[in-house]
Design an enzyme around this catalytic site. Structure first.
Site, PDB file in Angstrom:
ATOM      1  N   GLY A  49       0.781  -1.226   0.000  1.00  0.00           N
ATOM      2  CA  GLY A  49       0.000   0.000   0.000  1.00  0.00           C
ATOM      3  C   GLY A  49       0.818   1.284   0.000  1.00  0.00           C
ATOM      4  N   HIS A  74      20.626  16.048 -11.677  1.00  0.00           N
ATOM      5  CA  HIS A  74      19.869  15.831 -12.915  1.00  0.00           C
ATOM      6  C   HIS A  74      18.432  15.456 -12.586  1.00  0.00           C
ATOM      7  CE1 HIS A  74      21.208  11.789 -11.858  1.00  0.00           C
ATOM      8  NE2 HIS A  74      20.264  11.298 -12.643  1.00  0.00           N
ATOM      9  N   HIS A  76      16.259  12.843 -13.009  1.00  0.00           N
ATOM     10  CA  HIS A  76      15.619  11.535 -12.832  1.00  0.00           C
ATOM     11  C   HIS A  76      14.926  11.439 -11.474  1.00  0.00           C
ATOM     12  CE1 HIS A  76      18.162   9.280 -16.071  1.00  0.00           C
ATOM     13  NE2 HIS A  76      16.977   9.635 -16.540  1.00  0.00           N
ATOM     14  N   GLU A 196      29.382   7.353  -8.747  1.00  0.00           N
ATOM     15  CA  GLU A 196      28.237   6.434  -8.796  1.00  0.00           C
ATOM     16  C   GLU A 196      28.644   5.032  -9.223  1.00  0.00           C
ATOM     17  OE1 GLU A 196      25.905   5.276 -11.497  1.00  0.00           O
ATOM     18  OE2 GLU A 196      26.342   6.565 -13.220  1.00  0.00           O
ATOM     19  N   ALA A 233      10.431   8.329 -21.068  1.00  0.00           N
ATOM     20  CA  ALA A 233      10.143   9.689 -21.545  1.00  0.00           C
ATOM     21  C   ALA A 233      11.307  10.624 -21.277  1.00  0.00           C
ATOM     22  CB  ALA A 233       8.880  10.214 -20.867  1.00  0.00           C
ATOM     23  N   HIS A 367      18.725  -0.335 -26.864  1.00  0.00           N
ATOM     24  CA  HIS A 367      18.916   0.339 -25.582  1.00  0.00           C
ATOM     25  C   HIS A 367      20.392   0.298 -25.212  1.00  0.00           C
ATOM     26  CE1 HIS A 367      18.126   1.798 -21.551  1.00  0.00           C
ATOM     27  NE2 HIS A 367      18.855   0.804 -21.060  1.00  0.00           N
ATOM     28  N   SER A 369      22.824   1.650 -21.723  1.00  0.00           N
ATOM     29  CA  SER A 369      22.709   2.173 -20.374  1.00  0.00           C
ATOM     30  C   SER A 369      23.156   3.633 -20.323  1.00  0.00           C
ATOM     31  CB  SER A 369      23.563   1.330 -19.432  1.00  0.00           C
ATOM     32  OG  SER A 369      23.603   1.916 -18.151  1.00  0.00           O
ATOM     33  N   GLY A 370      22.697   4.340 -19.330  1.00  0.00           N
ATOM     34  CA  GLY A 370      23.149   5.709 -19.102  1.00  0.00           C
ATOM     35  C   GLY A 370      24.259   5.784 -18.071  1.00  0.00           C
ATOM     36  N   HIS A 371      24.701   4.615 -17.599  1.00  0.00           N
ATOM     37  CA  HIS A 371      25.683   4.589 -16.517  1.00  0.00           C
ATOM     38  C   HIS A 371      27.027   4.033 -16.989  1.00  0.00           C
ATOM     39  CE1 HIS A 371      22.671   5.579 -13.461  1.00  0.00           C
ATOM     40  NE2 HIS A 371      21.853   4.804 -14.148  1.00  0.00           N
TER      41      HIS A 371
END
Lengths: 558, 558
Positions: A49, A74, A76, A196, A233, A367, A369-371
C-alpha cells in the site's frame, strides 16, 4: 545531535547507498550544509500500500539554520522525486540546470508548492558561494540531458560528486561532457571523490547512445506500416533520435502517455529537443494518415499496466490500434522486477500480429545504459586521482566492485569508505575517518501521509493480505453476563461465508464456550476473553484449513 | 459435455500453454484418455495468500471412466507438483521412470496418498497398451535425469510429445538421448508433434552440462578455503559434477537444505548419483575439517528467503558459517522475478567477505539451460517431420517463435496450432481442426483448500493489503433506536489508532450523524444504514488521507 567541529569537513549519505533510489548526500563544512539531490524510490512488494519512499531528513530538520542549498545533479526520479515531500517539511533554495528545473517545477506545481519555492537556474559554468564553500560544476553524459557533477571547494580541500554519468564521446545534440574540467580538478587535487556505482559490475565501456539511433533508423526503414516505439520519456536524447529517424523516413509522430507529452513539451520549449512543429500530430489524427507515414512514441516500456503501451497491447487504447503487420519497438531493457509485465505485453502484441523488437538492449541494439561501466569508472577515478574514495549510488555488491576498481587504479585500500545510509565520513587535517552515524532511513509515503505508516500497520496489511480477517462480535449484559446478541462472524478475504456456513457456525460455538467458561471463572478483564477467543478460534481454523486469518473478537457490554 | 466421435483423435492442453508451469496435456482416442504430466505453478503477486496453482480437471472428472493413465515425462515441479491435489479429486494409475517415481512417491507420502496410489515403473524401452492406444517412449536430455518423450500410436496415426528436452551430446552419467528412436519415429510418420517451447526465443544450441562441470572444477581448484555451491536440488547431473570436483580436490561434502538432502538420498539409492559413502559428512562436522577440505552443497540458488543459502548469507545458519575468504558459487541463473532476492544474498555474502561467483550462467559458466534452443528445436522438428505441429510449454511469444522455427524447417503454416489452455485439436481422417474448447483454468490451493478461494476473497485480500480495514461497531436499542453502545472504531493496517485519535473521533461522529439522520427518516433496512455509513466515512477518509481502507460498519440491535 552531535556537534561538528568548526573546521571539519563531513560527508554524509542520507539515501542512495545500499540501494538504487532516493539519492541524497550531504557535504558539510563547519556551519554550512549543502544537500545533493533528493530522490524517491518505489517500494518493494513487502511495503503493502505504500506509494513511494523518500529519505528521512531528521538530520536536516535539526540543522535547518545551517542548510544553505539543495543542489540537484539531474532530473531523474531517484534524484528529484523526493523534493515535494521534503519541501513540505522544510524549505530550502534549489539549484539546478534548465531541464532539471523544468521537471522539478512540474512536480512542485502538482503539489501546490511552486509559489513558495526558491529556484535557481545554474549551468556547468556557474559558481555558487555558500558560506565557507564554493561550488563549481562539470557536465556529464547520461540518459537525460543537462547533468552535472559537482566540485565542493572547501578550506579543507575539494570534494567531487560525479552525479550519474557515462562517457559518451559521440553524444546526441552535442551534449559533451567536460572531460578537461574533470582533468583540471584532478590536477589541482581532489581530497574525496563520490562516484556512482550503478554499472560497477559490468565490464567494458558503455556504448554511445548513437548506437541506438542507428538501430532505430534501420528498423524505421524496414517497417512497412505503423511504427510504435516505447522508451523512457526522460531519455530526451533517444526521443531526439526517434524524431530524426521519423524525419528521414517521412513519418509524422504522435505522442501517447502523459509523461511523454509532458517531457516533449518541456524539452522542446527549453531547446533540448529539436523538432519542427508540423512533425507532431494528435493521437486522434493517426488514422487519417497512411500507416507507413506514422510513428507512435509512447510510454510503458517497463510494462507499467496503466501506461500507453500496455493499453495498446490489450487493444484498450481509445484512439490508436496496433494492427497485424505493425512494428512495435521496445527501446528499453526491462529493469529487474519488470520482466513479467513486459513479457505479458510482448505476448499480447504477438497475438495482435505485430512484429515486435524486444528483449535485452544489448541484443536488440535498441537500448544502451546511461551509466558508466567498469572502464569508464576507472577513467573517472584516473582523471580525479582522489585521496579518498566513497563509492555511492548502488547496492552493496556494486559499491564492492567499484572499490575493487578504485584499488586497481591505485587508490589506497584504507582510503576507501563503503557507507551505509546515515554513515558520516569526517575529514580534518587531510585525514578521513568514519566513526559517526546520524539517524536516517526510509520515510514511507501513503496517500497524503508522509511517514505515518509504520511497522505495525505494514505487518497488519501483510497478515490481512495472506489470509484475510475474521471478526466475531458478541454483546453481553453488564448485569449478568448473559449473551444479548451474537456471536456474529464476519469474514473478509478468508472464506466466502456462503460457502462455509459449517465453519462459521463452529466459530460461533467456540466463542460462546470460551465466554461462558471465563464468566464462570469470574474473569473480569476483557482482554483475557479476547485473547482466549482468538487462540481457540485460531487453533480450530488452522486445523481445519491450514490458514491463519487475523481474528478480531469484539465484545460489547450493555 | 461434448461427445467425441468414436474414431476421433483429440489433443487437449489442460495446462502449460500461455504459461510456464502446471503442464497437463491429454491425448484421447475414442473412449481412451491418457493424461501427460500434472504440474503445479507458483502464484504471481496478484494471488495474495495462494500457495500453489494446479490445473482445473473438470474435464477429467466428467470423463473418469475413460481415463486410462497419467504418464509423467520427468520429475520437475511443473510436471509433478499437481499430482497430490489431483489425486485427491480422482485416482488414476501413474506411469513414470525410476527417479520420477521416487520424487512422486515423496509427495504422495507427505499428503498421505501413497498407500492408495497405483504406480507403474517404466523406462524408455517400455510399451504400454492402453485400450486403443499403445505408448512407446524415448529418452531425452534435460536438467534432471530419466526424462521421457512419448509416442502415442493410435489407429489414426502417431502423436509425439517431447516432454522437456535439450540435445546434450556429451551428457553426464551417460544419460544419452535416444536420437535414433526419434529418427525412426519420424521415418515411420508422425501425425502430430507436441514440442516444448521454453527456449524458443534463444538462438543457437544450448551448451552441454559438461561445460558447467569444467567451470566448477576450475573454481574448486582455485579456492583456498571453504566452498559453498548452490544449485537446483533436482539437477542431479550438476550434483554429480560437484561430487566429482570434490573428489578431485580432496574435499568432503556437507548437504544443507531439505530438498538437497532428499534428492541426494533418492538419487543415490536409485543409482542416478555415484558417490562413495564416506564423501558425505554431516553439517555439524564441517568445522572439524580444515576449510580447504570442505564443500557445502546447498539449496537456495533462487534466493528463496528460508533456504540454506539465504540463511548462510545472513549468518543465520546454526551449523555452518561463511567466513572471509570462503568461496560461494551460485550455479544457477536467477529465474525472472527472483533477481532481487538473489541480489540481496550476493550483497550479504560480499559483506561477509566471501568471494562470490554470481550472475548470469552464460557469463559465469556456472549454469546452462535444460531446454532446447532454436537450433535444437529445429533438429527435433526435422527428426520428427510431423504433419501437424503444436508448440507447447511456453508463454505466447515462445510458442510464436517456435511456430516460426517450424515454418522455417518446412511445416505447413496452416498445420500449426497455437493453443490456449482448454483448446482442443481434433484429428479425423488425417485432417486436423481446432474448433472445440473444454472448460479449464487455474485451481488455486490455499492451505488445505483446493479451489475454494475465489475472486471475491482475492479482491478483499488485495483491498485489505493496500489500505487495511476500519471497523465501526454501534449498538442500537430495538425499541427506540437509542445508541446503547459505541460507535467504536477499530482499524487494522490503516492507521495506528493511538497516532490518529482525531481522525477516529471524526469517524465516530460521522457514524452517529448518519444513524440519527436515517432513524429520523424512519429508514428500517439496516443495509441502507451500513451503505450510508460506509460512503460517508469513505469520503471523509479519502479527503483527509487519500487512502481507501475497507470500511465495515457493524450495527447491533438489542
Amino acid at each position: 545531535m552531535m556537534s561538528i567541529k568548526e573546521t571539519m569537513l563531513s560527508i554524509v549519505a542520507l539515501g542512495g547507498v545500499n540501494e538504487i533510489g532516493k539519492n541524497m548526500y550531504v557535504v558539510q563544512y563547519a556551519d554550512d550544509i549543502v544537500v545533493i539531490d533528493c530522490g524517491s524510490k518505489f517500494p518493494d512488494e513487502s511495503l503493502l500500500g505504500i506509494d513511494v519512499i523518500v529519505p528521512d531528513i531528521s538530520f536536516l530538520l535539526e540543522n535547518q539554520d545551517k542548510v544553505r542549498a539543495l543542489v540537484v545533479t539531474h532530473g531523474h526520479e531517484d534524484h528529484i522525486g523526493g523534493i515535494p515531500y521534503i519541501l513540505k517539511q522544510m524549505n530550502m533554495p534549489i539549484y539546478a540546470t534548465g531541464l532539471t528545473l523544468g521537471l522539478i517545477e512540474g512536480k512542485l506545481r502538482e503539489h501546490g508548492l511552486l509559489r513558495d519555492s526558491e529556484l535557481h537556474h545554474i549551468n556547468s559554468d556557474s559558481e555558487i558561494d555558500l558560506g565557507s564553500m564554493t561550488l563549481s560544476f562539470f557536465s556529464t553524459n547520461h540518459s537525460i540531458p543537462d547533468c552535472l557533477g559537482i566540485a565542493f571547494h572547501t578550506p579543507e580541500g575539494t570534494v567531487v560528486h560525479t552525479g550519474d554519468f557515462k562517457f559518451d564521446l559521440t553524444p546526441v545534440n552535442e551534449q559533451y561532457a567536460d572531460i578537461h574540467k574533470m582533468a583540471d580538478l584532478g590536477k589541482n587535487g581532489v581530497l574525496a571523490l563520490l562516484s556512482e556505482s550503478t554499472n560497477a559490475e559490468r565490464p567494458g565501456f558503455t556504448p554511445s547512445e548513437r548506437l541506438v539511433g542507428e538501430h532505430i533508423e534501420e528498423a524505421f526503414i524496414k517497417a512497412t506500416q505503423k511504427i510504435f516505439i516505447s522508451t523512457f520519456a526522460s531519455n530526451v536524447h533517444r526521443l531526439q533520435q526517434v524524431i530524426d529517424a521519423a524525419v528521414k523516413t517521412n513519418r509524422k509522430i504522435a505522442l501517447l502517455g502523459r509523461s511523454m507529452v509532458n517531457v516533449v513539451s518541456i524539452a522542446s520549449s527549453l531547446g533540448y529537443l529539436k523538432m519542427a512543429e508540423e512533425m507532431l500530430i494528435e493521437a486522434t489524427e493517426v488514422n487519417k494518415y497512411e500507416p507507413h507515414r506514422i510513428v507512435v512514441l509512447c510510454t510503458g516500456s517497463q510494462g507499467e499496466p496503466m501506461a500507453a503501451l500496455s493499453r495498446l497491447a490489450s487493444s484498450n487504447h481509445r484512439q490508436v490500434e496496433v494492427l497485424r503487420g505493425d512494428t512495435v519497438i521496445l527501446a528499453a531493457t526491462p529493469i529487474p522486477g519488470n520482466e513479467r509485465n513486459v513479457a505479458r505485453i510482448v505476448d499480447n502484441l504477438f497475438e495482435l500480429g505485430a512484429k515486435v523488437i524486444y528483449g535485452s538492449g544489448t541484443v536488440t541494439g535498441m537500448h544502451v545504459s546511461g551509466h558508466a561501466s567498469q572502464d569508464e569508472l576507472k577513467l573517472m577515478l584516473t582523471l580525479m586521482k582522489p585521496k579518498y574514495f566513497i563509492p555511492i549510488h548502488g547496492e552493496f555488491r556494486m559499491m564492492h566492485q567499484h572499490r575493487l576498481l578504485a584499488e586497481a587504479v591505485g587508490v589506497e585500500s584504507d582510503n576507501i569508505f563503503i557507507l551505509k545510509n546515515g554513515d558520516v565520513v569526517d575529514i580534518q587535517n587531510q585525514v578521513a575517518s568514519q566513526s559517526r552515524k546520524i539517524p536516517t532511513g526510509n520515510t514511507l509515503v501513503d496517500g497524503l501521509g508522509i511517514g505515518d505508516v509504520g511497522n505495525v500497520v505494514l505487518r497488519d496489511r501483510k497478515h490481512l493480505s495472506e489470509d484475510g480477517i475474521l471478526i466475531v462480535v458478541i454483546t453481553l449484559s453488564k448485569a449478568d453476563g448473559k449473551i444479548l446478541s451474537g456471536p456474529d462472524t464476519i469474514s473478509r478475504g478468508f472464506v466466502y461465508v456462503r460457502e462455509s456456513e459449517g465453519l462459521i457456525e463452529e466459530v460461533n460455538r467456540i466463542t460462546v464456550t470460551e465466554v461462558q467458561k471465563l464468566l464462570e471463572e469470574n474473569v473480569s478483564q476483557w482482554n483475557v476473553y479476547k485473547q482466549s477467543i482468538k487462540e481457540s478460534i485460531g487453533r480450530f481454523l488452522f486445523a481445519k484449513t491450514k490458514r491463519r486469518p487475523m481474528i478480531l473478537p469484539i465484545i460489547i457490554q450493555i
